[in-house]
Design a protein around this motif. Structure first.
Motif, mmCIF file in Angstrom:
data_model
loop_
_atom_site.group_PDB
_atom_site.id
_atom_site.type_symbol
_atom_site.label_atom_id
_atom_site.label_comp_id
_atom_site.label_asym_id
_atom_site.label_seq_id
_atom_site.Cartn_x
_atom_site.Cartn_y
_atom_site.Cartn_z
ATOM 1 N N VAL A 72 0.878 -1.172 0.000
ATOM 2 C CA VAL A 72 0.000 0.000 0.000
ATOM 3 C C VAL A 72 0.910 1.216 0.000
ATOM 4 O O VAL A 72 1.662 1.439 0.949
ATOM 5 C CB VAL A 72 -0.918 0.027 1.254
ATOM 6 N N GLU A 73 0.870 1.973 -1.086
ATOM 7 C CA GLU A 73 1.748 3.141 -1.214
ATOM 8 C C GLU A 73 1.041 4.408 -0.775
ATOM 9 O O GLU A 73 -0.177 4.524 -0.893
ATOM 10 C CB GLU A 73 2.203 3.294 -2.667
ATOM 11 N N GLY A 74 1.821 5.354 -0.260
ATOM 12 C CA GLY A 74 1.285 6.670 0.065
ATOM 13 C C GLY A 74 0.678 6.806 1.446
ATOM 14 O O GLY A 74 0.151 7.865 1.778
ATOM 15 N N LEU A 75 0.704 5.723 2.243
ATOM 16 C CA LEU A 75 0.163 5.793 3.606
ATOM 17 C C LEU A 75 1.218 5.323 4.610
ATOM 18 O O LEU A 75 1.994 4.421 4.318
ATOM 19 C CB LEU A 75 -1.070 4.894 3.749
ATOM 20 N N THR A 76 1.184 5.915 5.793
ATOM 21 C CA THR A 76 2.084 5.474 6.858
ATOM 22 C C THR A 76 1.489 4.239 7.532
ATOM 23 O O THR A 76 0.309 3.929 7.350
ATOM 24 C CB THR A 76 2.258 6.576 7.922
ATOM 25 N N GLU A 77 2.290 3.575 8.331
ATOM 26 C CA GLU A 77 1.807 2.406 9.076
ATOM 27 C C GLU A 77 0.631 2.788 9.970
ATOM 28 O O GLU A 77 -0.364 2.068 10.049
ATOM 29 C CB GLU A 77 2.945 1.817 9.918
ATOM 30 N N LYS A 78 0.732 3.947 10.634
ATOM 31 C CA LYS A 78 -0.359 4.419 11.501
ATOM 32 C C LYS A 78 -1.655 4.609 10.721
ATOM 33 O O LYS A 78 -2.722 4.233 11.185
ATOM 34 C CB LYS A 78 0.027 5.763 12.135
ATOM 35 N N GLU A 79 -1.569 5.203 9.540
ATOM 36 C CA GLU A 79 -2.759 5.452 8.714
ATOM 37 C C GLU A 79 -3.389 4.140 8.256
ATOM 38 O O GLU A 79 -4.610 4.004 8.238
ATOM 39 C CB GLU A 79 -2.396 6.312 7.496
ATOM 40 N N VAL A 80 -2.549 3.172 7.906
ATOM 41 C CA VAL A 80 -3.040 1.858 7.467
ATOM 42 C C VAL A 80 -3.770 1.166 8.618
ATOM 43 O O VAL A 80 -4.893 0.672 8.462
ATOM 44 C CB VAL A 80 -1.884 0.983 6.920
ATOM 45 N N ILE A 81 -3.153 1.136 9.788
ATOM 46 C CA ILE A 81 -3.758 0.482 10.956
ATOM 47 C C ILE A 81 -5.082 1.164 11.318
ATOM 48 O O ILE A 81 -6.078 0.499 11.590
ATOM 49 C CB ILE A 81 -2.773 0.471 12.149
ATOM 50 N N LYS A 82 -5.106 2.496 11.296
ATOM 51 C CA LYS A 82 -6.322 3.243 11.619
ATOM 52 C C LYS A 82 -7.452 2.904 10.633
ATOM 53 O O LYS A 82 -8.597 2.693 11.034
ATOM 54 C CB LYS A 82 -6.012 4.745 11.590
ATOM 55 N N ALA A 83 -7.131 2.827 9.347
ATOM 56 C CA ALA A 83 -8.134 2.514 8.325
ATOM 57 C C ALA A 83 -8.670 1.092 8.501
ATOM 58 O O ALA A 83 -9.870 0.844 8.357
ATOM 59 C CB ALA A 83 -7.534 2.687 6.928
ATOM 60 N N ILE A 84 -7.790 0.150 8.850
ATOM 61 C CA ILE A 84 -8.206 -1.240 9.066
ATOM 62 C C ILE A 84 -9.125 -1.325 10.284
ATOM 63 O O ILE A 84 -10.172 -1.973 10.243
ATOM 64 C CB ILE A 84 -6.990 -2.163 9.234
ATOM 65 N N GLU A 85 -8.726 -0.670 11.363
ATOM 66 C CA GLU A 85 -9.552 -0.700 12.585
ATOM 67 C C GLU A 85 -10.923 -0.058 12.344
ATOM 68 O O GLU A 85 -11.931 -0.552 12.839
ATOM 69 C CB GLU A 85 -8.804 -0.005 13.740
ATOM 70 N N LYS A 86 -10.970 1.001 11.557
ATOM 71 C CA LYS A 86 -12.236 1.645 11.223
ATOM 72 C C LYS A 86 -13.117 0.681 10.412
ATOM 73 O O LYS A 86 -14.317 0.550 10.678
ATOM 74 C CB LYS A 86 -11.980 2.928 10.436
ATOM 75 N N ALA A 87 -12.523 0.002 9.449
ATOM 76 C CA ALA A 87 -13.276 -0.950 8.616
ATOM 77 C C ALA A 87 -13.810 -2.105 9.463
ATOM 78 O O ALA A 87 -14.922 -2.576 9.237
ATOM 79 C CB ALA A 87 -12.385 -1.474 7.496
ATOM 80 N N LEU A 88 -13.025 -2.548 10.444
ATOM 81 C CA LEU A 88 -13.482 -3.632 11.318
ATOM 82 C C LEU A 88 -14.682 -3.202 12.162
ATOM 83 O O LEU A 88 -15.617 -3.970 12.352
ATOM 84 C CB LEU A 88 -12.345 -4.088 12.238
ATOM 85 N N LYS A 89 -14.672 -1.979 12.655
ATOM 86 C CA LYS A 89 -15.781 -1.466 13.456
ATOM 87 C C LYS A 89 -17.061 -1.353 12.638
ATOM 88 O O LYS A 89 -18.147 -1.570 13.142
ATOM 89 C CB LYS A 89 -15.432 -0.090 14.049
ATOM 90 N N GLU A 90 -16.911 -0.989 11.371
ATOM 91 C CA GLU A 90 -18.072 -0.767 10.505
ATOM 92 C C GLU A 90 -18.672 -2.060 9.981
ATOM 93 O O GLU A 90 -19.791 -2.057 9.493
ATOM 94 C CB GLU A 90 -17.687 0.139 9.337
ATOM 95 N N SER A 91 -17.920 -3.159 10.067
ATOM 96 C CA SER A 91 -18.448 -4.415 9.477
ATOM 97 C C SER A 91 -19.253 -5.234 10.476
ATOM 98 O O SER A 91 -19.325 -5.026 11.620
ATOM 99 C CB SER A 91 -17.316 -5.251 8.924
#
Length: 91
Positions: A72-91
């Motif tokens: 995944v280009e253009g995102l930091t590790e923190k941004e990736v983890i935050k996006a994954i955690e958000k997706a998990l909450k929404e599912s």
């Protein structure tokens, strides 16, 4: 950032099943593993989660395997983890 994925194609819906920090995901996909449909579906699903353009998600290894390495280009590790955690909450 590099992500390790285990993909389960042919499932009921596109969903993150397991997330182990910092970079392991288990994902179910509706698409069948034929004619590259599962890989295309996976990239589309990840683009939606990370809100990045098509050219920023690349399959580095495992195009014909359930186990994959994704970049995944253009995102930091923190941004990736935050996006994954958000997706998990929404599912």
């Amino acid at each position: 950032m590099i992500l390790e994925l285990k993909v389960k194609p042919g499932s009921a819906k596109d969903k993150i099943l397991v997330f182990k920090k910092p970079n392991f995901l288990e994902i179910s996909l509706k698409a069948k593993p034929e004619k590259n449909k599962a890989n295309e579906s996976l990239c589309q699903f990840l683009r939606k989660i990370f809100k990045v353009p098509k050219n920023q998600i690349k399959i580095l290894k495992g195009k014909t395997s359930r186990n994959k390495l994704i970049k995944v280009e253009g995102l930091t590790e923190k941004e990736v983890i935050k996006a994954i955690e958000k997706a998990l909450k929404e599912s």
